[in-house]
Structure formats: structure tokens, C-alpha cells
Design an enzyme around this catalytic site. Sequence first.
Site, PDB file in Angstrom:
ATOM      1  N   ARG A   1       0.827  -1.216   0.000  1.00  0.00           N
ATOM      2  CA  ARG A   1       0.000   0.000   0.000  1.00  0.00           C
ATOM      3  C   ARG A   1       0.856   1.259   0.000  1.00  0.00           C
ATOM      4  O   ARG A   1       0.540   2.241  -0.680  1.00  0.00           O
ATOM      5  CB  ARG A   1      -0.945  -0.024   1.205  1.00  0.00           C
ATOM      6  CG  ARG A   1      -2.084  -1.032   1.021  1.00  0.00           C
ATOM      7  CD  ARG A   1      -2.683  -1.412   2.349  1.00  0.00           C
ATOM      8  NE  ARG A   1      -3.878  -2.257   2.193  1.00  0.00           N
ATOM      9  CZ  ARG A   1      -3.868  -3.562   1.908  1.00  0.00           C
ATOM     10  NH1 ARG A   1      -2.720  -4.188   1.710  1.00  0.00           N
ATOM     11  NH2 ARG A   1      -5.001  -4.244   1.799  1.00  0.00           N
TER      12      ARG A   1
ATOM     13  N   ASP B   1      -4.305 -15.379   7.152  1.00  0.00           N
ATOM     14  CA  ASP B   1      -3.012 -15.871   6.657  1.00  0.00           C
ATOM     15  C   ASP B   1      -2.299 -16.762   7.675  1.00  0.00           C
ATOM     16  O   ASP B   1      -1.285 -17.373   7.364  1.00  0.00           O
ATOM     17  CB  ASP B   1      -2.109 -14.688   6.285  1.00  0.00           C
ATOM     18  CG  ASP B   1      -2.650 -13.930   5.074  1.00  0.00           C
ATOM     19  OD1 ASP B   1      -3.401 -14.525   4.279  1.00  0.00           O
ATOM     20  OD2 ASP B   1      -2.336 -12.739   4.936  1.00  0.00           O
TER      21      ASP B   1
ATOM     22  N   LYS C   1      -6.044 -19.267  -1.815  1.00  0.00           N
ATOM     23  CA  LYS C   1      -4.818 -18.532  -1.477  1.00  0.00           C
ATOM     24  C   LYS C   1      -3.669 -19.038  -2.356  1.00  0.00           C
ATOM     25  O   LYS C   1      -3.909 -19.653  -3.390  1.00  0.00           O
ATOM     26  CB  LYS C   1      -4.518 -18.682   0.019  1.00  0.00           C
ATOM     27  CG  LYS C   1      -5.556 -18.013   0.906  1.00  0.00           C
ATOM     28  CD  LYS C   1      -5.516 -16.502   0.768  1.00  0.00           C
ATOM     29  CE  LYS C   1      -6.525 -15.815   1.657  1.00  0.00           C
ATOM     30  NZ  LYS C   1      -6.636 -14.382   1.385  1.00  0.00           N
TER      31      LYS C   1
ATOM     32  N   GLN D   1      -8.232  -7.036  -0.266  1.00  0.00           N
ATOM     33  CA  GLN D   1      -7.725  -6.798  -1.619  1.00  0.00           C
ATOM     34  C   GLN D   1      -8.838  -6.255  -2.506  1.00  0.00           C
ATOM     35  O   GLN D   1      -8.632  -5.311  -3.277  1.00  0.00           O
ATOM     36  CB  GLN D   1      -7.148  -8.086  -2.198  1.00  0.00           C
ATOM     37  CG  GLN D   1      -5.894  -8.528  -1.453  1.00  0.00           C
ATOM     38  CD  GLN D   1      -5.304  -9.820  -1.950  1.00  0.00           C
ATOM     39  OE1 GLN D   1      -5.897 -10.486  -2.798  1.00  0.00           O
ATOM     40  NE2 GLN D   1      -4.160 -10.191  -1.432  1.00  0.00           N
TER      41      GLN D   1
END
Length: 424
Positions: A26, A314, A341, A168
Site C-alpha cells: 500500500r 493468513d 490462497k 484486496q
Amino acid sequence: MRLDVRPSGPLRGRIRVPGDKSISHRALIFNALARGSARITGLLDALDVRATRRCLEQLGVQVLDLPDGSVQIEGRAGALQEPLGVLDCGNSGTSMRLLCGALAGQDFHAVLTGDQHLVRRPMARVTGPLSQFGATFEGRERGRYPPLSVRGAELNNVSYESPVASAQVKTSLLLAALQGTGRLVFREPHASRDHSERMLRAMGVRIDEQDGALVLDGPQTPQARDVLVPGDISSAAFFLVAASITPGSDLVVENVGLNPTRAGILDALRAMGADIQLIEPREASGEPVADLRVRHARLSGTRVDGALVPRLIDEVPVLALAAACAQGPTRITDAAELRVKESDRISATVALLAGLGVTCEELPDGLVVHPAPLQPGRVDALGDHRIAMAGAVAGCLVPVQVDDADNVATSFPGFMSLLQEARA
Ligand code: S3P
């Protein structure tokens, strides 16, 4: 590449994990679209973030390495340049999905591709809503998979309710909306990580919240802003689990980002009885940060579902490993996202634990781990960095060989040497 890890005693001392991957992507992309220049300190130097940087450079953005290890980036005030070649996002879903949003409002044509794993990951979740905005996407299987081509446009109003909680998707749409002349109203089933909202607001972008939806009125040009990237909690998680399961461990992981929308692993491990203390909580670039002291503890099973899942999405492979070393079963559900993923992380995690003698029930949207003493084993990381690192952590207790582990470098290039250092 193959990793061979053998038990060698407790984890002790103080370590630092590399910069947060989400914040690093970002910091580069948002400053590239901003007015002015910014310095980014602590940027993650891993293949995924390098891919973002390389793509931005192909889009005319200047990024300079400074002698102190930070980077300086020159914003293009919303106007990127048509690239001469294909933009290669490597293994990085974040690069591809965020760049789709950044490119949706640009008046040119670009092509995005990635490695053998990324070209199999679903992109309709961003290209669908971005097409409603007015951008044109083409891709394999009717636009669902990369390589993707995008032709940007003047963007309209879009009201979009995402079927999945995905930062996302949210970020891709926010980036498109910045460049449009309409209004974005975005909803998702549970809150996903909010690094984008924090950083864009710090850059002067107005994002409102109305009845649980995010609302952004375009056009807005962010003001470039220096960023201090904290350590990545998703990388720290491997050490939190390694120290929790290895008798005698007492480890401090310094400077870890603890954004509440990301720090679900702390809640889950603590619910299991982990001994994790926060030291000197502070702030860096609008993100909460602290040092974490973790000591070996007896863990018990837990349940992970609902709104907790996006907050630790994650970390599920390494959490499942912690669960394998606990007393009583652990049930993880509402996590169907794991199937898309870097690998199908539900079946990869079940196979990882099976390779270590631990039985799991595979569910469509998760797994149930039935703890058992780990057995020495050989596991296949399937090219997925987080499966490889979870396998290596099991090596703190029993000899483990992890095959197809090259992709560790996508998020955490120094992982193996840091693990050895903590165990020295
Ligand atoms: C990320 C969001 C998450 C996460 C990924 C990074 C981000 O993906 O799994 O590693 O930086 O926005 P989703 O948005 O697909 O949930």
C-alpha cells in the site's frame, strides 16, 4: 528448494521480523498515485513487494533506494504511464488485485500476469466490480484468471456488496474510486484488514462510513506521506507458535504491527492458553505496534469462526500446527477463502499435518485438528510460503523436511536464518 529442520532447543532472545507485506504494497501503490514524494522506512524487501515496485516502475513511477535502506517514491498525482511491457506480479495476489484498481481509472491499456500459482487464482472478484465502474477487462476463462488485460476508463458510481471479506477487493475498489467522478459504496460480510483506510485517510482522502458501508466520492488525489512500516504480524506468527510449542522458550519479537483487524492470531493463541505479553504498545504511521514476549505454554483446543477468520486468515496453517500440539481438538470454519490462497490452504494444511502424523478432518470451509504427538516427517509446501514456514516451525519439535519451499522468499526471505538465530 528443500528445508531441513531439526529440534535444537528453546527459542530465546530478541528478534525482529521484516516489514508488513500488506502495508508495504500500500505504501508503494498509494504514494505512486499521490501528489508529492514520500520516504518509506522498513519496507518489506521480499519478492512480492519487489513485484509491486517493478510494476510501478513500468508505469512510470520513480522509486529510489536511499543509503539508510529506506526508499523514496515520487508520486504521479493520479497519472500513471502506459507500460511498454507486461506487468509481472510474480506470486503476489495483492500486487495484481490492487494494481487492477489503480489501472481501472487510467486511460491506457495494460497486461498483468504472474507465476504458475497466481495465474490460477480468481480475479473476477475485482474485475467484476471494476467492470461495473466502466473499466474493461479480459482474461483467461472469460476474465476469471490471469493473464489479464485492462483498459481504464472514466469511472462511474458503484455500489458493491462483496460476497467475501477481502481487503484486496476493498482496496482495489477504493483505488478505482479515487480516480472516478462517482461514488463508491462498499460492503463486505465481515471487516477485512483496514490498512488502506488508515493510510488513505492519513494522506488526506475522505472515506466515510455509512450504515456499515465504506463510502468514497471521487475524484480525490492523495497527498504523499512518509510511512514507517511495522513488523509483519503474519511473519511474527511463526515465531509466536514456535516459542509457544517449544519447551523452555522465552522470546521477544520486537516492533510487531498489531492492527486489530490483523491481530486475530493473538486472540486465538491466547484463547488456547498461550503466554503472550505486549510490551510498550505504541503507534507507527497510524498503526498500533508493540514488542511481543512469548513463552512456552500448555495449549488447549479452540474454535475459530465468523468475524475472527478474516483477522487471522493468513495464519491458519501455523495456527493449525499449534492446535496439533494442544490438548483437545480445534475446529476452524468459515474459512473457505483459504481454498483460493497461494495454494488450497485447507487441503495443504491437512496434508502438512498428516505428514507429521496428525489427523485432521477436512471440511469444505475449514478443518478440525485432532492433536497427536508430532512424528518426524516430510511435507510438501506446494510452493506456498506459509505452508513451508509452518512446516519448518514443526521442526522445532521433530525432524522435518519441507519440499518445494522456494516461495518463502515471497514474504520472508530471512526466515530460516532468523529461526536458527532464535534457537541458537
Ligand atoms: C491482503 C489481504 C488478504 C491476505 C493477503 C494480503 C492484503 O487477502 O490473505 O495475504 O494485503 O490486502 P484477501 O483480501 O483476499 O482476503
